[in-house]
Design an enzyme around this catalytic site. Structure first.
Site, short mmCIF file in Angstrom:
data_model
loop_
_atom_site.label_atom_id
_atom_site.label_comp_id
_atom_site.label_asym_id
_atom_site.label_seq_id
_atom_site.Cartn_x
_atom_site.Cartn_y
_atom_site.Cartn_z
N TRP A 25 0.80 -1.15 0.04
CA TRP A 25 -0.01 0.03 0.12
C TRP A 25 0.94 1.32 0.00
CZ3 TRP A 25 -4.63 -1.31 -1.08
CH2 TRP A 25 -5.26 -2.46 -0.58
N HIS A 32 -5.92 1.24 0.28
CA HIS A 32 -6.91 1.42 -0.80
C HIS A 32 -7.02 2.77 -1.56
CE1 HIS A 32 -9.12 -2.24 -0.13
NE2 HIS A 32 -8.76 -2.25 1.24
#
Length: 248
Positions: free
Chosen positions: A98, A103
């Site tokens: 990440w 996200h």
């Protein structure tokens, strides 16, 4: 699942090419998009919560043979470096991690150039690349319910950065729906849908649009039809540029 783009050749072609075939609605014909693993092409997966993205990303790094990654037991991330160098051909949770935020959405990845910056830093210099953006979509109602149940089990995604216009969203920009020290585990459906800052609402459109066009998260404070329309048109335009997207 049904896909707007289908892989038309499951085998590696000469020089490591994949061929993708997409229906071109405006012309009624077909357009072939080629991904070259050995060149400067990079697949970037835009992972929208509760759309089967985790399953797809695991498949990309572990279970498909055409573009293999090197994975080790008990480690989540795999090395998806190219043959001639260690530069990755896959930008995703299980390859790069990440690195653009939990996200990360289209605004963070593309508009704020996070993908480009991260890969340039890894390479040690600026480099021109061809990006193949990929995502999964899901029936909005099913996805919303799935997210609600996931939050009930304790998910918060509190570490998401929500970078827009070059900076992460502050608490003033994006108030939380819960006390960060406690979380939101066990939330009722009524409480879940009553918070105006709940990003579960319209998440797919928001994550695929350019939020700079609507003042980043200003639309949550003062929602309007015009802002919703701008986000929708932006998301649709971005989807037209995506190499592959799937929906159920």
């Amino acid at each position: 699942m049904k896909s707007t783009t289908e892989i038309v050749n499951d085998d590696i072609q000469k020089e490591g090419y994949y061929a993708y075939e997409r229906a071109a609605q405006e012309t009624g014909g077909e357009r072939v998009i080629r991904f070259n693993k050995t060149s400067n092409d990079v697949i970037v997966f835009v992972h929208i919560q509760k759309t089967a993205g985790t399953t797809f990303e695991k498949f990309l790094v572990r279970y498909q043979q055409n573009l293999p990654c090197k994975c080790q037991a008990h480690k989540k991330r795999c090395n998806c470096g190219r043959n001639a160098s260690n530069e990755t051909w896959l930008f995703s949770r299980y390859s790069t991690g990440w690195v653009c935020g939990l996200h990360a959405d289209f605004t963070e990845l593309v508009v704020n150039s996070c993908v480009q910056r991260v890969l340039d830093k890894q390479a040690g210099h600026k480099k021109k690349r061809n990006y193949f953006y990929t995502t999964f979509l899901r029936n909005p109602t099913d996805r919303f319910i799935s997210e609600f149940r996931h939050v009930q089990r304790g998910a918060t995604w509190i570490s998401s950065k929500h970078v827009c216009n070059g900076r992460p969203a502050s608490v003033n920009d994006l108030p939380t729906c819960f006390d960060p020290r406690i979380g939101w585990e066990g939330v009722s459906l009524e409480e879940f849908i009553s918070c105006p800052y709940n990003l579960a609402f319209n998440r797919q459109t928001r994550m695929l649009s350019n939020l700079s066009l609507v003042g980043c998260y200003e639309h949550l404070r003062r929602p309007s039809y015009e802002q919703d329309k701008i986000m929708m048109e932006s998301a649709k335009e971005n989807l037209r540029q995506v190499s592959v997207f799937c929906n159920d």
